[in-house]
Write a protein that holds these residues in place. Sequence first.
Motif, PDB file in Angstrom:
ATOM      1  N   HIS A  88       0.428  -1.006  -0.330  1.00 31.31           N
ATOM      2  CA  HIS A  88      -0.341   0.029   0.078  1.00 31.31           C
ATOM      3  C   HIS A  88       0.797   1.288   0.969  1.00 31.31           C
ATOM      4  CE1 HIS A  88      -2.685   2.899   0.928  1.00 31.31           C
ATOM      5  NE2 HIS A  88      -3.875   2.514   0.448  1.00 31.31           N
ATOM      6  N   ASP A  89       1.760   0.911   1.028  1.00 29.91           N
ATOM      7  CA  ASP A  89       2.781   2.495   1.377  1.00 29.91           C
ATOM      8  C   ASP A  89       3.354   2.824   0.086  1.00 29.91           C
ATOM      9  OD1 ASP A  89       4.265   0.312   1.326  1.00 29.91           O
ATOM     10  OD2 ASP A  89       5.223   0.611   2.940  1.00 29.91           O
ATOM     11  N   CYS A  90       3.405   1.727  -1.105  1.00 29.92           N
ATOM     12  CA  CYS A  90       4.589   2.208  -2.464  1.00 29.92           C
ATOM     13  C   CYS A  90       2.894   3.194  -4.111  1.00 29.92           C
ATOM     14  CB  CYS A  90       4.398   0.970  -3.282  1.00 29.92           C
ATOM     15  SG  CYS A  90       6.389   0.292  -1.934  1.00 29.92           S
ATOM     16  N   VAL A  91       2.111   3.221  -3.398  1.00 30.17           N
ATOM     17  CA  VAL A  91       1.487   3.567  -4.397  1.00 30.17           C
ATOM     18  C   VAL A  91       0.768   5.263  -4.002  1.00 30.17           C
ATOM     19  CG1 VAL A  91      -1.470   2.874  -5.379  1.00 30.17           C
ATOM     20  CG2 VAL A  91       0.544   0.628  -4.904  1.00 30.17           C
ATOM     21  N   LYS A  92       0.633   5.724  -4.939  1.00 29.99           N
ATOM     22  CA  LYS A  92       0.118   7.266  -4.630  1.00 29.99           C
ATOM     23  C   LYS A  92      -0.553   7.739  -4.929  1.00 29.99           C
ATOM     24  CE  LYS A  92       2.002  11.491  -3.202  1.00 29.99           C
ATOM     25  NZ  LYS A  92       1.015  12.504  -2.562  1.00 29.99           N
ATOM     26  N   VAL A  93      -2.111   8.464  -5.121  1.00 32.37           N
ATOM     27  CA  VAL A  93      -2.735   8.577  -6.213  1.00 32.37           C
ATOM     28  C   VAL A  93      -2.932   9.948  -5.967  1.00 32.37           C
ATOM     29  CG1 VAL A  93      -4.477   8.269  -7.374  1.00 32.37           C
ATOM     30  CG2 VAL A  93      -3.185   6.049  -6.593  1.00 32.37           C
ATOM     31  N   ASP A  94      -3.118  11.453  -6.600  1.00 33.76           N
ATOM     32  CA  ASP A  94      -3.594  12.198  -6.536  1.00 33.76           C
ATOM     33  C   ASP A  94      -4.853  12.195  -7.833  1.00 33.76           C
ATOM     34  OD1 ASP A  94      -2.328  13.297  -4.579  1.00 33.76           O
ATOM     35  OD2 ASP A  94      -0.565  12.863  -6.072  1.00 33.76           O
ATOM     36  N   TYR A  95      -5.734  13.474  -7.309  1.00 35.00           N
ATOM     37  CA  TYR A  95      -6.640  13.766  -8.223  1.00 35.00           C
ATOM     38  C   TYR A  95      -6.348  15.306  -8.236  1.00 35.00           C
ATOM     39  CZ  TYR A  95      -8.017   9.394  -5.525  1.00 35.00           C
ATOM     40  OH  TYR A  95      -8.323   8.429  -5.281  1.00 35.00           O
ATOM     41  N   SER A 132      -3.973  11.845 -11.163  1.00 36.37           N
ATOM     42  CA  SER A 132      -1.923  10.843 -11.203  1.00 36.37           C
ATOM     43  C   SER A 132      -2.095  10.114 -10.472  1.00 36.37           C
ATOM     44  CB  SER A 132      -1.229  12.187 -10.287  1.00 36.37           C
ATOM     45  OG  SER A 132       0.182  12.152 -10.771  1.00 36.37           O
ATOM     46  N   VAL A 133      -1.528   9.188 -11.132  1.00 35.82           N
ATOM     47  CA  VAL A 133      -0.904   7.277 -10.143  1.00 35.82           C
ATOM     48  C   VAL A 133       0.491   7.316 -10.144  1.00 35.82           C
ATOM     49  CG1 VAL A 133      -1.621   5.026  -9.919  1.00 35.82           C
ATOM     50  CG2 VAL A 133      -3.012   6.464 -10.908  1.00 35.82           C
ATOM     51  N   ALA A 134       0.845   6.731  -8.981  1.00 37.79           N
ATOM     52  CA  ALA A 134       2.472   6.674  -9.235  1.00 37.79           C
ATOM     53  C   ALA A 134       2.541   5.382  -8.447  1.00 37.79           C
ATOM     54  CB  ALA A 134       3.684   7.637  -8.732  1.00 37.79           C
ATOM     55  N   ILE A 135       3.396   4.127  -8.749  1.00 36.69           N
ATOM     56  CA  ILE A 135       3.587   2.916  -8.132  1.00 36.69           C
ATOM     57  C   ILE A 135       5.131   2.311  -7.905  1.00 36.69           C
ATOM     58  CG2 ILE A 135       2.778   0.434  -8.334  1.00 36.69           C
ATOM     59  CD1 ILE A 135       0.880   1.192 -10.030  1.00 36.69           C
ATOM     60  N   ASN A 136       5.669   2.094  -7.071  1.00 33.74           N
ATOM     61  CA  ASN A 136       6.927   2.410  -6.507  1.00 33.74           C
ATOM     62  C   ASN A 136       7.754   0.978  -6.157  1.00 33.74           C
ATOM     63  OD1 ASN A 136       8.719   4.883  -7.786  1.00 33.74           O
ATOM     64  ND2 ASN A 136       6.462   6.012  -6.729  1.00 33.74           N
ATOM     65  N   ALA A 137       7.251  -0.110  -7.046  1.00 37.43           N
ATOM     66  CA  ALA A 137       7.060  -1.165  -5.725  1.00 37.43           C
ATOM     67  C   ALA A 137       8.639  -1.564  -5.740  1.00 37.43           C
ATOM     68  CB  ALA A 137       5.881  -2.447  -6.202  1.00 37.43           C
ATOM     69  N   PRO A 138       9.256  -2.507  -5.009  1.00 37.79           N
ATOM     70  CA  PRO A 138      10.679  -2.865  -4.884  1.00 37.79           C
ATOM     71  C   PRO A 138      10.299  -3.513  -5.991  1.00 37.79           C
ATOM     72  CG  PRO A 138       9.728  -3.381  -2.892  1.00 37.79           C
ATOM     73  CD  PRO A 138       8.282  -2.713  -3.222  1.00 37.79           C
ATOM     74  N   GLY A 139      12.020  -3.829  -6.243  1.00 40.24           N
ATOM     75  CA  GLY A 139      12.061  -4.912  -7.328  1.00 40.24           C
ATOM     76  C   GLY A 139      11.170  -4.570  -8.909  1.00 40.24           C
ATOM     77  N   LYS A 140      10.548  -3.531  -9.103  1.00 40.95           N
ATOM     78  CA  LYS A 140      10.358  -3.618 -10.478  1.00 40.95           C
ATOM     79  C   LYS A 140      10.121  -2.142 -11.130  1.00 40.95           C
ATOM     80  CE  LYS A 140       6.095  -7.157 -10.022  1.00 40.95           C
ATOM     81  NZ  LYS A 140       4.714  -6.623  -9.285  1.00 40.95           N
TER      82      LYS A 140
END
Length: 363
Positions: free
Chosen positions: A184-191, A197-205
């Motif tokens: 959950h803490d790897c996902v940031k959504v702004d409106y 605006s969606v940003a996903i920064n998952a480990p290893g990806k």
Amino acid sequence: MASDLETKAKEAFIDDHFELALHLYSQAIQLNPKHAELYADRAQANIKLDNLPEAVADANKAIELDPSMSKAYLRKATACMKLEEYQTAKSALETGAALAPAESRFSKLIKECEERIAEETGDLSMQTPEALAKNDVPAKEIELDKDQPNLEIEAAPPKPVYRYEFYQKPEEVVVTIFAKGTPHDCVKVDYGEQILSVAINAPGKEAYHFQPRLFAKIIPEKCRYDVLSTKVEIRLAKAEPIHWTSLEFSREVAITQRVNVSSVSASQRPSYPSSKPQRVDWDKIEAQVKKEQEKDEKLDGDVALNKFFRDIYKDADEDTRRAMQKSFVESNGTVLSTNWKEVGAKKVEGSPPDGMEMKKWEY
């Protein structure tokens, strides 16, 4: 290395080589991804190139890294005003003005936003006399400073590694991004008013950034998202109950259809707009054609003869029909003439096909 890229990016921007500046900023950010100034300056390059959703995303990232950076709010407002998202722009400008009270551009642009908002809502009390006299003046382009501090940059953003789909109801649009096992803490959504605006920064990806300008306006405070085990589900509250023909805005779409909310049953399934082409049931069409063909093939005897005559007679005049009937009957079905002048004056003799002969039956 990062400082060299920063210097080159600044020089490229001053020389109006905005694409080169954008590329250099991106490289510097890749080397120093926690430097807020780099995102703010890349936002400015994106604005110059009319990459407005990307500019908003960069400004948001700069604000996330350094909430006290006033120019990040200015650049977010710049992009939002170009997107005609005046409420979002005004909010960013008010925050920036509080951080930099001596900067006159904030108050000037806040006033301009208020005028545009009043035009949209029809609230004349918010408009100045000058605006009332000339409402057709376009939003002024915000002058962007070229005295950018040294920036450090990132390479062009990598291609998306996640797949998304969306469907809609009369009151909301649901966007699903398939991101299995993402914390959950790897996902940031702004409106914004018309930006997601969606940003996903998952480990290893690879990092994933999705910043579409939406088909129509939404109500940011009513939007929400959930991070589930296999996906990120984002619910966008529509500002108006219209049907979205796509998720992203397109200037080619001239007309939208308003949905009659009262006529939509609660049990009705939501419509899934097509990122896929509509399927055609070719098996069904083929079966219908075969059925018609078989129907024609089964005609025989008098039914076939009547159909034959009907098809030929359809556009014929009376003399032609009389000629056809007389010739066909008198020749025992071996002659069919349409010339009444020739057929009407004498009996029509039979004319059997080659290799056959006429036989007169006696009763």
